[in-house]
Design a protein around this motif. Structure first.
Motif, mmCIF file in Angstrom:
data_model
loop_
_atom_site.group_PDB
_atom_site.id
_atom_site.type_symbol
_atom_site.label_atom_id
_atom_site.label_comp_id
_atom_site.label_asym_id
_atom_site.label_seq_id
_atom_site.Cartn_x
_atom_site.Cartn_y
_atom_site.Cartn_z
ATOM 1 N N VAL A 84 59.015 -0.756 -2.184
ATOM 2 C CA VAL A 84 58.836 -2.141 -2.599
ATOM 3 C C VAL A 84 59.826 -3.012 -1.840
ATOM 4 N N GLU A 85 59.286 -3.906 -1.010
ATOM 5 C CA GLU A 85 60.125 -4.821 -0.241
ATOM 6 C C GLU A 85 60.392 -6.097 -1.028
ATOM 7 N N SER A 86 61.507 -6.724 -0.719
ATOM 8 C CA SER A 86 61.853 -8.013 -1.291
ATOM 9 C C SER A 86 62.783 -8.740 -0.328
ATOM 10 N N GLY A 87 63.003 -10.028 -0.592
ATOM 11 C CA GLY A 87 63.958 -10.790 0.192
ATOM 12 C C GLY A 87 63.363 -11.726 1.215
ATOM 13 N N GLY A 88 62.057 -11.689 1.361
ATOM 14 C CA GLY A 88 61.437 -12.602 2.310
ATOM 15 C C GLY A 88 61.472 -14.033 1.811
ATOM 16 N N GLY A 89 61.068 -14.960 2.671
ATOM 17 C CA GLY A 89 61.054 -16.363 2.282
ATOM 18 C C GLY A 89 60.934 -17.274 3.480
ATOM 19 N N LEU A 90 61.183 -18.552 3.248
ATOM 20 C CA LEU A 90 61.128 -19.582 4.280
ATOM 21 C C LEU A 90 62.547 -19.958 4.683
ATOM 22 N N VAL A 91 62.806 -19.949 5.969
ATOM 23 C CA VAL A 91 64.135 -20.269 6.464
ATOM 24 C C VAL A 91 63.995 -21.069 7.756
ATOM 25 N N GLN A 92 64.964 -21.902 8.038
ATOM 26 C CA GLN A 92 64.949 -22.660 9.289
ATOM 27 C C GLN A 92 65.419 -21.778 10.445
ATOM 28 N N ALA A 93 64.992 -22.132 11.630
ATOM 29 C CA ALA A 93 65.435 -21.416 12.821
ATOM 30 C C ALA A 93 66.962 -21.406 12.880
ATOM 31 N N GLY A 94 67.508 -20.256 13.230
ATOM 32 C CA GLY A 94 68.951 -20.077 13.261
ATOM 33 C C GLY A 94 69.532 -19.540 11.965
ATOM 34 N N GLY A 95 68.723 -19.519 10.932
ATOM 35 C CA GLY A 95 69.182 -19.036 9.635
ATOM 36 C C GLY A 95 69.126 -17.525 9.506
ATOM 37 N N ASN A 148 69.608 -12.176 11.364
ATOM 38 C CA ASN A 148 70.391 -13.362 11.711
ATOM 39 C C ASN A 148 69.761 -14.069 12.906
ATOM 40 N N SER A 149 70.167 -15.312 13.106
ATOM 41 C CA SER A 149 69.675 -16.100 14.247
ATOM 42 C C SER A 149 68.154 -16.044 14.334
ATOM 43 N N LEU A 150 67.527 -16.283 13.217
ATOM 44 C CA LEU A 150 66.072 -16.156 13.168
ATOM 45 C C LEU A 150 65.382 -17.200 14.039
ATOM 46 N N LYS A 151 64.260 -16.784 14.607
ATOM 47 C CA LYS A 151 63.466 -17.632 15.482
ATOM 48 C C LYS A 151 62.057 -17.796 14.889
ATOM 49 N N PRO A 152 61.360 -18.853 15.249
ATOM 50 C CA PRO A 152 59.985 -19.014 14.757
ATOM 51 C C PRO A 152 59.104 -17.806 15.077
ATOM 52 N N GLU A 153 59.349 -17.162 16.194
ATOM 53 C CA GLU A 153 58.538 -16.000 16.566
ATOM 54 C C GLU A 153 58.833 -14.769 15.720
ATOM 55 N N ASP A 154 59.835 -14.839 14.837
ATOM 56 C CA ASP A 154 60.084 -13.752 13.886
ATOM 57 C C ASP A 154 59.188 -13.867 12.659
ATOM 58 N N THR A 155 58.439 -14.960 12.560
ATOM 59 C CA THR A 155 57.539 -15.149 11.429
ATOM 60 C C THR A 155 56.497 -14.044 11.374
ATOM 61 N N ALA A 156 56.432 -13.374 10.232
ATOM 62 C CA ALA A 156 55.520 -12.237 10.072
ATOM 63 C C ALA A 156 55.638 -11.696 8.659
ATOM 64 N N VAL A 157 54.740 -10.802 8.317
ATOM 65 C CA VAL A 157 54.911 -9.977 7.127
ATOM 66 C C VAL A 157 55.700 -8.753 7.556
ATOM 67 N N TYR A 158 56.780 -8.478 6.836
ATOM 68 C CA TYR A 158 57.650 -7.355 7.162
ATOM 69 C C TYR A 158 57.392 -6.208 6.197
ATOM 70 N N THR A 199 56.597 -8.112 2.792
ATOM 71 C CA THR A 199 57.202 -9.358 2.320
ATOM 72 C C THR A 199 57.132 -10.382 3.441
ATOM 73 N N GLN A 200 56.747 -11.602 3.099
ATOM 74 C CA GLN A 200 56.515 -12.649 4.110
ATOM 75 C C GLN A 200 57.839 -13.288 4.528
ATOM 76 N N VAL A 201 58.025 -13.394 5.818
ATOM 77 C CA VAL A 201 59.149 -14.133 6.392
ATOM 78 C C VAL A 201 58.569 -15.252 7.245
ATOM 79 N N THR A 202 58.975 -16.472 6.953
ATOM 80 C CA THR A 202 58.509 -17.635 7.712
ATOM 81 C C THR A 202 59.717 -18.397 8.224
ATOM 82 N N VAL A 203 59.761 -18.592 9.528
ATOM 83 C CA VAL A 203 60.871 -19.292 10.166
ATOM 84 C C VAL A 203 60.341 -20.602 10.729
ATOM 85 N N SER A 204 60.861 -21.695 10.239
ATOM 86 C CA SER A 204 60.409 -23.005 10.706
ATOM 87 C C SER A 204 61.282 -23.492 11.848
ATOM 88 N N SER A 205 60.672 -24.249 12.729
ATOM 89 C CA SER A 205 61.415 -24.750 13.908
ATOM 90 C C SER A 205 62.057 -26.095 13.626
#
Length: 121
Positions: free
Chosen positions: A5-16, A84-94, A115-121
């Motif tokens: 069971v995965e957890s911890g995904g979410g929406l984060v800004q680029a660089g977060g 760390n240092s997340l980029k928009p291209e890291d957006t995916a289901v993990y 778990t969904q990870v979304t990185v906004s630019s």
């Protein structure tokens, strides 16, 4: 049989940063190598990182090397992915995976629900 069971995904800004967790059931967690994979919309599932059962060896894809860190706590039956240092291209289901080792999706027998990870630019 292993349930993940995965957890911890979410929406984060680029660089977060985000930290994903994968909790495993069963008494044999410490005997399994674990892997993290991701799948972006319209793309195939791809390897991110893997860690040996003891935690002594880790491996990363070139796209995340130096930014992501995989670790595990066998006492808690949990594997982590610090991103760390997340980029928009890291957006995916993990997804976390167990029962195998290496870069290939079909090398692993057990999978979490993702778990969904979304990185906004």
């Amino acid at each position: 049989q292993v349930q993940l069971v995965e957890s911890g995904g979410g929406l984060v800004q680029a660089g977060g940063s985000l930290r994903l967790s994968c909790a495993a059931s069963g008494r044999t967690f410490s005997s399994y190598a674990m892997g993290w994979f991701r799948q972006a919309p319209g793309k195939e599932r791809e390897f991110v990182s893997t860690i040996r059962s003891s935690g002594s060896n880790t491996y990363y894809s070139d796209s995340v090397k130096g930014r992501f860190t995989i670790s595990r706590d066998n006492a808690k039956n949990t594997v982590y992915l610090q991103m760390n240092s997340l980029k928009p291209e890291d957006t995916a289901v993990y997804y976390c995976a167990a029962g195998g080792y290496g870069l290939a999706v079909d090398a692993y027998a057990y999978w979490g629900q993702g778990t969904q990870v979304t990185v906004s630019s």
